[in-house]
Design a protein around this motif. Structure first.
Motif, PDB file in Angstrom:
ATOM      1  N   ILE A  89      -0.651 -11.398  14.472  1.00  0.00           N
ATOM      2  CA  ILE A  89      -0.636 -11.880  13.094  1.00  0.00           C
ATOM      3  C   ILE A  89      -0.779 -10.675  12.157  1.00  0.00           C
ATOM      4  O   ILE A  89      -1.698  -9.860  12.305  1.00  0.00           O
ATOM      5  N   LEU A  90       0.148 -10.556  11.222  1.00  0.00           N
ATOM      6  CA  LEU A  90       0.067  -9.552  10.167  1.00  0.00           C
ATOM      7  C   LEU A  90      -0.515 -10.224   8.931  1.00  0.00           C
ATOM      8  O   LEU A  90       0.089 -11.147   8.381  1.00  0.00           O
ATOM      9  N   ALA A  91      -1.694  -9.800   8.520  1.00  0.00           N
ATOM     10  CA  ALA A  91      -2.349 -10.362   7.336  1.00  0.00           C
ATOM     11  C   ALA A  91      -2.210  -9.360   6.191  1.00  0.00           C
ATOM     12  O   ALA A  91      -2.768  -8.260   6.246  1.00  0.00           O
ATOM     13  N   VAL A  92      -1.438  -9.754   5.161  1.00  0.00           N
ATOM     14  CA  VAL A  92      -1.066  -8.814   4.102  1.00  0.00           C
ATOM     15  C   VAL A  92      -1.665  -9.258   2.766  1.00  0.00           C
ATOM     16  O   VAL A  92      -1.503 -10.412   2.347  1.00  0.00           O
ATOM     17  N   ASP A  93      -2.320  -8.340   2.109  1.00  0.00           N
ATOM     18  CA  ASP A  93      -2.963  -8.578   0.816  1.00  0.00           C
ATOM     19  C   ASP A  93      -1.896  -8.636  -0.283  1.00  0.00           C
ATOM     20  O   ASP A  93      -1.078  -7.718  -0.424  1.00  0.00           O
ATOM     21  N   LEU A  94      -1.897  -9.711  -1.074  1.00  0.00           N
ATOM     22  CA  LEU A  94      -0.976  -9.841  -2.206  1.00  0.00           C
ATOM     23  C   LEU A  94      -1.736  -9.934  -3.527  1.00  0.00           C
ATOM     24  O   LEU A  94      -1.231 -10.482  -4.507  1.00  0.00           O
ATOM     25  N   SER A  95      -2.936  -9.396  -3.562  1.00  0.00           N
ATOM     26  CA  SER A  95      -3.720  -9.431  -4.801  1.00  0.00           C
ATOM     27  C   SER A  95      -3.103  -8.507  -5.850  1.00  0.00           C
ATOM     28  O   SER A  95      -2.260  -7.662  -5.546  1.00  0.00           O
ATOM     29  N   ARG A  96      -3.540  -8.658  -7.096  1.00  0.00           N
ATOM     30  CA  ARG A  96      -2.968  -7.899  -8.212  1.00  0.00           C
ATOM     31  C   ARG A  96      -3.074  -6.393  -8.004  1.00  0.00           C
ATOM     32  O   ARG A  96      -2.194  -5.637  -8.421  1.00  0.00           O
ATOM     33  N   SER A  97      -4.127  -5.935  -7.321  1.00  0.00           N
ATOM     34  CA  SER A  97      -4.324  -4.496  -7.124  1.00  0.00           C
ATOM     35  C   SER A  97      -3.222  -3.866  -6.277  1.00  0.00           C
ATOM     36  O   SER A  97      -3.029  -2.644  -6.303  1.00  0.00           O
ATOM     37  N   MET A  98      -2.456  -4.691  -5.539  1.00  0.00           N
ATOM     38  CA  MET A  98      -1.353  -4.150  -4.744  1.00  0.00           C
ATOM     39  C   MET A  98      -0.197  -3.677  -5.624  1.00  0.00           C
ATOM     40  O   MET A  98       0.755  -3.082  -5.137  1.00  0.00           O
ATOM     41  N   GLU A  99      -0.305  -3.929  -6.931  1.00  0.00           N
ATOM     42  CA  GLU A  99       0.694  -3.416  -7.874  1.00  0.00           C
ATOM     43  C   GLU A  99       0.426  -1.974  -8.276  1.00  0.00           C
ATOM     44  O   GLU A  99       1.247  -1.356  -8.959  1.00  0.00           O
ATOM     45  N   ALA A 100      -0.717  -1.440  -7.892  1.00  0.00           N
ATOM     46  CA  ALA A 100      -1.047  -0.058  -8.226  1.00  0.00           C
ATOM     47  C   ALA A 100       0.027   0.877  -7.701  1.00  0.00           C
ATOM     48  O   ALA A 100       0.453   0.770  -6.544  1.00  0.00           O
ATOM     49  N   GLU A 101       0.462   1.804  -8.547  1.00  0.00           N
ATOM     50  CA  GLU A 101       1.588   2.676  -8.197  1.00  0.00           C
ATOM     51  C   GLU A 101       1.108   4.069  -7.790  1.00  0.00           C
ATOM     52  O   GLU A 101       1.430   5.077  -8.411  1.00  0.00           O
ATOM     53  N   ASP A 102       0.338   4.107  -6.709  1.00  0.00           N
ATOM     54  CA  ASP A 102      -0.187   5.386  -6.215  1.00  0.00           C
ATOM     55  C   ASP A 102       0.497   5.831  -4.925  1.00  0.00           C
ATOM     56  O   ASP A 102      -0.018   6.684  -4.208  1.00  0.00           O
ATOM     57  N   TYR A 103       1.673   5.254  -4.640  1.00  0.00           N
ATOM     58  CA  TYR A 103       2.459   5.633  -3.470  1.00  0.00           C
ATOM     59  C   TYR A 103       3.797   6.206  -3.931  1.00  0.00           C
ATOM     60  O   TYR A 103       4.274   5.902  -5.036  1.00  0.00           O
ATOM     61  N   PHE A 104       4.397   7.015  -3.048  1.00  0.00           N
ATOM     62  CA  PHE A 104       5.737   7.540  -3.298  1.00  0.00           C
ATOM     63  C   PHE A 104       6.621   7.204  -2.103  1.00  0.00           C
ATOM     64  O   PHE A 104       6.248   7.460  -0.954  1.00  0.00           O
ATOM     65  N   VAL A 105       7.792   6.616  -2.378  1.00  0.00           N
ATOM     66  CA  VAL A 105       8.773   6.314  -1.351  1.00  0.00           C
ATOM     67  C   VAL A 105      10.073   6.997  -1.749  1.00  0.00           C
ATOM     68  O   VAL A 105      10.608   6.727  -2.832  1.00  0.00           O
ATOM     69  N   ASP A 106      10.561   7.899  -0.891  1.00  0.00           N
ATOM     70  CA  ASP A 106      11.765   8.694  -1.207  1.00  0.00           C
ATOM     71  C   ASP A 106      11.595   9.430  -2.538  1.00  0.00           C
ATOM     72  O   ASP A 106      12.487   9.467  -3.383  1.00  0.00           O
ATOM     73  N   ARG A 107      10.399   9.975  -2.726  1.00  0.00           N
ATOM     74  CA  ARG A 107      10.053  10.779  -3.910  1.00  0.00           C
ATOM     75  C   ARG A 107      10.029   9.978  -5.211  1.00  0.00           C
ATOM     76  O   ARG A 107      10.014  10.541  -6.300  1.00  0.00           O
ATOM     77  N   LYS A 108      10.027   8.661  -5.083  1.00  0.00           N
ATOM     78  CA  LYS A 108       9.937   7.804  -6.273  1.00  0.00           C
ATOM     79  C   LYS A 108       8.620   7.050  -6.226  1.00  0.00           C
ATOM     80  O   LYS A 108       8.203   6.564  -5.180  1.00  0.00           O
ATOM     81  N   GLU A 159      10.198  -9.700   3.418  1.00  0.00           N
ATOM     82  CA  GLU A 159      10.848  -9.159   2.228  1.00  0.00           C
ATOM     83  C   GLU A 159      10.580 -10.038   1.005  1.00  0.00           C
ATOM     84  O   GLU A 159      10.580  -9.546  -0.128  1.00  0.00           O
ATOM     85  N   ARG A 160      10.353 -11.338   1.222  1.00  0.00           N
ATOM     86  CA  ARG A 160      10.129 -12.263   0.104  1.00  0.00           C
ATOM     87  C   ARG A 160       8.703 -12.188  -0.462  1.00  0.00           C
ATOM     88  O   ARG A 160       8.425 -12.800  -1.500  1.00  0.00           O
ATOM     89  N   LEU A 161       7.813 -11.478   0.220  1.00  0.00           N
ATOM     90  CA  LEU A 161       6.434 -11.383  -0.276  1.00  0.00           C
ATOM     91  C   LEU A 161       6.410 -10.760  -1.669  1.00  0.00           C
ATOM     92  O   LEU A 161       7.040  -9.727  -1.903  1.00  0.00           O
ATOM     93  N   GLN A 162       5.677 -11.389  -2.566  1.00  0.00           N
ATOM     94  CA  GLN A 162       5.571 -10.896  -3.940  1.00  0.00           C
ATOM     95  C   GLN A 162       4.149 -11.065  -4.453  1.00  0.00           C
ATOM     96  O   GLN A 162       3.447 -12.013  -4.092  1.00  0.00           O
ATOM     97  N   ILE A 163       3.751 -10.151  -5.288  1.00  0.00           N
ATOM     98  CA  ILE A 163       2.450 -10.254  -5.947  1.00  0.00           C
ATOM     99  C   ILE A 163       2.546 -11.344  -7.007  1.00  0.00           C
ATOM    100  O   ILE A 163       3.521 -11.413  -7.758  1.00  0.00           O
ATOM    101  N   GLY A 164       1.553 -12.207  -7.063  1.00  0.00           N
ATOM    102  CA  GLY A 164       1.559 -13.305  -8.024  1.00  0.00           C
ATOM    103  C   GLY A 164       1.925 -14.639  -7.413  1.00  0.00           C
ATOM    104  O   GLY A 164       1.839 -15.668  -8.084  1.00  0.00           O
ATOM    105  N   LEU A 165       2.341 -14.658  -6.137  1.00  0.00           N
ATOM    106  CA  LEU A 165       2.658 -15.916  -5.473  1.00  0.00           C
ATOM    107  C   LEU A 165       1.406 -16.758  -5.248  1.00  0.00           C
ATOM    108  O   LEU A 165       1.462 -17.983  -5.158  1.00  0.00           O
TER     109      LEU A 165
END
Length: 339
Positions: A89-108, A159-165
């Protein structure tokens, strides 16, 4: 089952090269001639000139015989695997804090959920022998996908996982309880057919919602013999965060202070005999899932059976038929010449 064709003694095919050489020498050979007076008065049609068809048939018969000597075979291969996979089971957090933009993917710059999704998909694709399910949680925990072998469908659900669901909050304890419940249900369905079960808990915050405390959820998992791998995503401190208006439209970026409760996540992993990972970048998240993949991978036995069927009789029958046609053609031509 996979079927292929092969020649057991392919070097016999070299003899086919000699056939055109023989044909060339046969065409050049000289025929003795005698000069007789008034020969045209008693001349009959030549039998030799009418044997081209029979000669061709003889050469084709020889080629078919050579092919038979090369022993064509069909090889049918069947693989049987004896394996027992995990239920995960993959348990994934979808709370508002997951919107924090402290990651870089392909330099973006990317938010935490966007950085996690491709890593989840890669992990799912690597676990082809396992049933995997998905729990999404924020203020509450829900089953986003039941345990399944259909990893393509599961990838689409991920892929359909979204913050705010889900209403905001971080219900870590509840997510562990729901995940444990789903794995226990799966154990009844696959009694004796699975190697074990474990949970991968990915979150970036503290437990702020739900009915059950995190360590209570961990105890449920421990009592069920289920390991929990915990991944603490994101950085502590001030991080870039999107600002939105009342309609949810982005209007800028602000700095917000966020804290990851690494202490509790370490306790959960220790309590369940799992492992804790700190993932402050997209690379370290990927490394965490690769480590989990290596730790909880089973080796399974593969048995391969091959059935070989000899096919030389087919070209041999063809060679005999062609030779018979050559003899029939030659005799028929001879009768016409002597008539």
């Amino acid at each position: 089952m996979h079927t292929k064709f092969q020649l057991a003694e392919p070097w016999w095919l070299l003899a086919i090269v000699a056939l055109p050489i023989v044909a060339w020498f046969r065409g050049r050979r000289s025929v003795a001639a005698m000069i007789l007076p008034n020969a045209g008065a008693w001349r009959r049609p030549s039998v030799i000139g009418g044997t081209k068809l029979s000669t061709t048939l003889i050469f084709l018969s020889a080629a078919a015989t050579i092919l038979a000597l090369a022993r064509p075979q069909s090889v049918a291969t069947e693989r049987h695997s004896k394996s027992r996979g995990y239920d995960i089971i993959l348990a994934v957090d979808l709370s508002r804090s997951m919107e924090a933009e402290d990651y870089f993917v392909d330099r973006k710059r990317s938010n935490r959920l966007q950085a996690v999704k491709p890593v989840l998909s890669a992990f799912i694709n690597r676990r082809e022998n396992d049933r995997i399910g998905l729990i999404a949680f924020a203020g509450r925990a829900y089953t986003a996908a039941p345990l399944t072998f259909d990893h393509k469908w599961l990838g689409r659900q991920t892929e359909r996982l979204q913050i705010g669901l889900i209403e905001d909050g971080t219900a870590i304890g509840d997510s562990l309880a729901v995940a444990t419940s789903r794995l226990l249900e799966g154990a009844k369905e696959r009694a004796g057919e699975r190697e074990g079960a474990f949970i991968v808990l990915l979150t970036d915050g503290e437990n702020t919602a739900g009915i059950m405390e995190p360590m209570e959820g961990a105890k449920l998992a421990k009592d069920a013999g289920i390991r929990v791998y915990t991944i603490a995503a994101g950085k502590n401190g001030y991080v870039p965060f999107p600002r939105r208006n009342e309609r949810g439209e982005r209007i800028g970026t602000s700095q917000e202070f966020l804290r990851v409760d690494t202490e509790t996540l370490m306790k959960i992993a220790k309590e369940t005999d799992g492992e804790f990972f700190r993932a402050e970048s997209s690379d370290t998240i990927d490394q965490a899932f690769e480590k989990i993949d290596e730790t909880s991978t089973i080796e399974f036995e593969v048995q391969q059976y091959s059935t070989i069927t000899e096919l030389f009789s087919y070209p041999l029958y063809a060679a005999g038929l062609l030779a018979a046609l050559a003899v029939f053609s030659s005799r028929n031509k001879m009768r016409e010449a002597l008539a």
